[in-house]
Design a protein around this motif. Sequence first.
Motif, PDB file in Angstrom:
ATOM      1  N   TRP A   1       0.820  -1.206   0.000  1.00 50.46           N
ATOM      2  CA  TRP A   1       0.000   0.000   0.000  1.00 50.46           C
ATOM      3  C   TRP A   1       0.854   1.256   0.000  1.00 50.46           C
ATOM      4  O   TRP A   1       0.509   2.245  -0.646  1.00 50.46           O
ATOM      5  N   ALA A   2       1.975   1.240   0.713  1.00 45.24           N
ATOM      6  CA  ALA A   2       2.859   2.411   0.750  1.00 45.24           C
ATOM      7  C   ALA A   2       3.459   2.677  -0.625  1.00 45.24           C
ATOM      8  O   ALA A   2       3.609   3.833  -1.031  1.00 45.24           O
ATOM      9  N   LEU A   3       3.802   1.607  -1.336  1.00 43.63           N
ATOM     10  CA  LEU A   3       4.433   1.775  -2.655  1.00 43.63           C
ATOM     11  C   LEU A   3       3.436   2.065  -3.764  1.00 43.63           C
ATOM     12  O   LEU A   3       3.684   2.910  -4.624  1.00 43.63           O
TER      13      LEU A   3
ATOM     14  N   GLY B   1      -0.203   2.349  -3.346  1.00 45.87           N
ATOM     15  CA  GLY B   1      -1.483   2.945  -2.977  1.00 45.87           C
ATOM     16  C   GLY B   1      -2.559   1.891  -2.764  1.00 45.87           C
ATOM     17  O   GLY B   1      -2.346   0.699  -2.973  1.00 45.87           O
TER      18      GLY B   1
ATOM     19  N   GLY C   1      -0.756   8.297   4.701  1.00 42.47           N
ATOM     20  CA  GLY C   1       0.256   8.586   3.701  1.00 42.47           C
ATOM     21  C   GLY C   1       1.287   7.473   3.585  1.00 42.47           C
ATOM     22  O   GLY C   1       1.223   6.454   4.277  1.00 42.47           O
ATOM     23  N   LYS C   2       2.257   7.676   2.702  1.00 41.97           N
ATOM     24  CA  LYS C   2       3.276   6.653   2.447  1.00 41.97           C
ATOM     25  C   LYS C   2       4.185   6.435   3.649  1.00 41.97           C
ATOM     26  O   LYS C   2       4.528   5.310   3.977  1.00 41.97           O
TER      27      LYS C   2
ATOM     28  N   THR D   1       2.216   4.657   6.541  1.00 44.32           N
ATOM     29  CA  THR D   1       1.963   3.264   6.172  1.00 44.32           C
ATOM     30  C   THR D   1       3.258   2.455   6.234  1.00 44.32           C
ATOM     31  O   THR D   1       3.249   1.306   6.688  1.00 44.32           O
ATOM     32  N   SER D   2       4.360   3.050   5.828  1.00 47.51           N
ATOM     33  CA  SER D   2       5.660   2.364   5.897  1.00 47.51           C
ATOM     34  C   SER D   2       6.081   2.118   7.346  1.00 47.51           C
ATOM     35  O   SER D   2       6.646   1.064   7.666  1.00 47.51           O
TER      36      SER D   2
END
Length: 137
Positions: free
Chosen positions: A22-24, A26, A47-48, A51-52
């Motif tokens: 999802w981070a990479l 979406g 956001g990225k 999520t990371s």
Amino acid sequence: MDVISLLLSIIFIFLSGLHFYWALFGVKDPTAVLPSGTDGTLKMKPGKVGTSIIALLLAFFAAIYLNPFLEIISFSELHYISVAIGILFLLRAVGDFKYLGFFKSIKQTNFAEMDRKYYAPLALTVSIMIFILELWR
């Protein structure tokens, strides 16, 4: 108890990988994985980076439960961290009484339905597995 540790590590590896994905790339439908109001507005936007961070935290959880097999972490008091993870997932299952968990009040959203079917039961199951593991370890 090794089976429970292995199952927990598999669950956390899967969840970590999902969050990295999802981070990479979406999320196709954010309303299915993030709490939203009845009007469809998202109540959190991690956001990225956020999520990371969650993905890394879940990978750390996996390492804790893989530790009996691989001895990744040499810390004798890991069971305290494990119990804290169990409490965290129990709190996630109970929820905030509004948008997530078993006792949420807003139940008409896409996320609420997914939470009722999948997310909250998974959190409760993980919590129970951790408590069983730590009780008999």
